[in-house]
Scaffold this active site. Sequence first.
Site, PDB file in Angstrom:
ATOM      1  N   PRO A   2      29.586  35.124  75.435  1.00 41.00           N
ATOM      2  CA  PRO A   2      30.434  34.052  75.931  1.00 41.00           C
ATOM      3  C   PRO A   2      29.584  32.889  76.416  1.00 41.00           C
ATOM      4  CG  PRO A   2      30.939  36.147  76.996  1.00 41.00           C
ATOM      5  CD  PRO A   2      29.655  36.301  76.293  1.00 41.00           C
ATOM      6  N   GLU A   3      29.998  31.700  76.024  1.00 35.59           N
ATOM      7  CA  GLU A   3      29.362  30.484  76.512  1.00 35.59           C
ATOM      8  C   GLU A   3      30.298  29.862  77.544  1.00 35.59           C
ATOM      9  OE1 GLU A   3      27.934  27.981  73.314  1.00 35.59           O
ATOM     10  OE2 GLU A   3      27.889  29.668  71.934  1.00 35.59           O
ATOM     11  N   LYS A  57      26.611  30.277  82.512  1.00 36.15           N
ATOM     12  CA  LYS A  57      27.344  31.379  81.884  1.00 36.15           C
ATOM     13  C   LYS A  57      27.561  32.531  82.853  1.00 36.15           C
ATOM     14  CE  LYS A  57      25.168  30.123  77.498  1.00 36.15           C
ATOM     15  NZ  LYS A  57      24.085  30.475  76.540  1.00 36.15           N
ATOM     16  N   ARG A 258      17.409  31.993  65.625  1.00 39.24           N
ATOM     17  CA  ARG A 258      18.860  31.775  65.647  1.00 39.24           C
ATOM     18  C   ARG A 258      19.258  30.866  64.488  1.00 39.24           C
ATOM     19  NH1 ARG A 258      20.725  32.960  70.561  1.00 39.24           N
ATOM     20  NH2 ARG A 258      22.446  33.731  69.329  1.00 39.24           N
TER      21      ARG A 258
END
Length: 273
Positions: A2-3, A57, A258
Amino acid sequence: MPELPEVETIVNRLSSKLRGLEVSSFNVLFAGILRCDEKCLERLEGKKIIRVRRRGKLVIFDFENGFSLLFHLKMTGQLILSHPDEPRDRHTHFIITFRNCSQELRFRNVRKFGFVCCLQSSEIEDFFELGAEPLSINFSLFKGLFEGRRARLKSLLTNQGFIAGIGNIYADEILFEAQLHPLLAASSLDEEELRKLWRSTRKVLRKAIQHRGSSIRDYRDADGEQGDFQSYHKVYGKESSLCPRCGGKIERLRLGGRSSYYCPSCQMRKGKN
DNA sequence: ATTCGGACCTGAAAGC
DNA sequence: TGCTTTCAGGTCCGAA
């Protein structure tokens, strides 16, 4: 996982249900999830939660006695309110029960990267050294952050000590919205480009919060519901699809392990579009 | 000083 | 079908 928008969604939900409640007990089912001594938790038993909030976060519960409980969900963490008789699976690692509440809070964490810890509320900022909140900072402060930074835009945006809360999905969506290439050196942006980046950051994050975040695989809010915003992604996870702005092909590049998704024709490395 | 790869874990999906 | 590889909303650490 989750951001900022996902954490914000979870916090909004938890806040309305948990604020003012007194914790009756903690149940640690997987010791590795605790980033502090188990005895720290004793300080919170029988104490009231006065505030539920987000910083970057992190999900933070502030208690009446000056201590806070912090959660980092990392990639696969979920904080879900459940009825105690609902079966729990093997990925439920931590449970909080409350006085006068029919639900308990379960921390599920498939990949075990997340953590919980207890800190004095006043120590949180020094301990985590997080950067500015992207939705609170004004343009002139935002602009100042980028001065003299040679790092690539994508790396800076996802650097939690620089700006807190933005991760892989939203960095890509923000850079697409701003029409800026992820590999641009931050210090190469002119004022107009920085303003566009600032506006895009606010626009994308706000819209994602309105849609209760992006559920690509694991993300669920505190009631176990999915978000909607994945339907509005323009580039993230869309390699080889057509760019909604120019019709060109979305590409993927690798940056520090990434993936970054972007449109090579409307996110130019040089030039002002 | 940066940047990169690997590590931490598990599971779904794609590839062969 | 079934085994292997790749990939994932994050972040830390040590080595190039």
